[in-house]
Design a protein around this motif. Structure first.
Motif, PDB file in Angstrom:
ATOM      1  N   UNK A  14     -33.917  14.681 -64.383  1.00  0.00           N
ATOM      2  CA  UNK A  14     -35.232  15.138 -64.871  1.00  0.00           C
ATOM      3  C   UNK A  14     -36.200  15.356 -63.721  1.00  0.00           C
ATOM      4  N   UNK A  15     -36.189  14.464 -62.750  1.00  0.00           N
ATOM      5  CA  UNK A  15     -37.071  14.617 -61.598  1.00  0.00           C
ATOM      6  C   UNK A  15     -36.681  15.853 -60.780  1.00  0.00           C
ATOM      7  N   UNK A  16     -35.401  16.116 -60.675  1.00  0.00           N
ATOM      8  CA  UNK A  16     -34.945  17.327 -59.982  1.00  0.00           C
ATOM      9  C   UNK A  16     -35.411  18.570 -60.729  1.00  0.00           C
ATOM     10  N   UNK A  21     -38.964  23.236 -61.276  1.00  0.00           N
ATOM     11  CA  UNK A  21     -39.936  23.920 -62.117  1.00  0.00           C
ATOM     12  C   UNK A  21     -41.239  24.162 -61.370  1.00  0.00           C
ATOM     13  N   UNK A  22     -41.746  23.140 -60.713  1.00  0.00           N
ATOM     14  CA  UNK A  22     -43.006  23.304 -60.006  1.00  0.00           C
ATOM     15  C   UNK A  22     -42.843  24.094 -58.715  1.00  0.00           C
ATOM     16  N   UNK A  25     -43.323  27.457 -60.190  1.00  0.00           N
ATOM     17  CA  UNK A  25     -44.710  27.673 -60.609  1.00  0.00           C
ATOM     18  C   UNK A  25     -45.666  27.855 -59.431  1.00  0.00           C
ATOM     19  N   UNK A  26     -45.328  27.273 -58.297  1.00  0.00           N
ATOM     20  CA  UNK A  26     -46.202  27.368 -57.134  1.00  0.00           C
ATOM     21  C   UNK A  26     -45.657  28.333 -56.077  1.00  0.00           C
ATOM     22  N   UNK A  27     -44.819  29.264 -56.505  1.00  0.00           N
ATOM     23  CA  UNK A  27     -44.245  30.240 -55.594  1.00  0.00           C
ATOM     24  C   UNK A  27     -44.981  31.575 -55.707  1.00  0.00           C
ATOM     25  N   UNK A  54     -50.810  21.302 -59.985  1.00  0.00           N
ATOM     26  CA  UNK A  54     -50.597  20.086 -59.204  1.00  0.00           C
ATOM     27  C   UNK A  54     -50.862  18.847 -60.053  1.00  0.00           C
ATOM     28  N   UNK A  55     -51.939  18.870 -60.847  1.00  0.00           N
ATOM     29  CA  UNK A  55     -52.258  17.743 -61.722  1.00  0.00           C
ATOM     30  C   UNK A  55     -51.147  17.508 -62.737  1.00  0.00           C
ATOM     31  N   UNK A  56     -50.618  18.585 -63.312  1.00  0.00           N
ATOM     32  CA  UNK A  56     -49.508  18.463 -64.259  1.00  0.00           C
ATOM     33  C   UNK A  56     -48.281  17.868 -63.580  1.00  0.00           C
ATOM     34  N   UNK A  57     -48.010  18.271 -62.338  1.00  0.00           N
ATOM     35  CA  UNK A  57     -46.880  17.718 -61.590  1.00  0.00           C
ATOM     36  C   UNK A  57     -47.037  16.219 -61.399  1.00  0.00           C
ATOM     37  N   UNK A  58     -48.219  15.790 -60.991  1.00  0.00           N
ATOM     38  CA  UNK A  58     -48.466  14.364 -60.757  1.00  0.00           C
ATOM     39  C   UNK A  58     -48.322  13.577 -62.057  1.00  0.00           C
TER      40      UNK A  58
END
Length: 69
Positions: A14-16, A21-22, A25-27, A54-58
């Protein structure tokens, strides 16, 4: 394989997935969509997108790590 080892493996997967995913999203292609002169509440749309992503990632990472502990 014990249930705890399986849970650790699922958490790692899941962490991978969250990382990939992010990374998408940040590309560039998605960042280019938000790179225009628009503003939301006086904040440039691109900055707002990066901040909220970034907030969603954290938050998602924190939830995944704390949930399995």
């Amino acid at each position: 394989m014990s249930p705890q080892e399986q849970a650790e493996q699922r958490r790692g997967q899941r962490l991978l997935f969250v990382t990939l995913l992010f990374g998408v999203l940040l590309n560039f292609p998605l960042l280019a969509v938000f790179n225009h002169n628009g503003r939301v509440g006086g904040i440039p749309v691109l900055y707002l997108y990066v901040l909220l992503t970034w907030l969603a990632l954290v938050l998602l990472t924190t939830r995944l790590v704390q949930k399995s502990s």
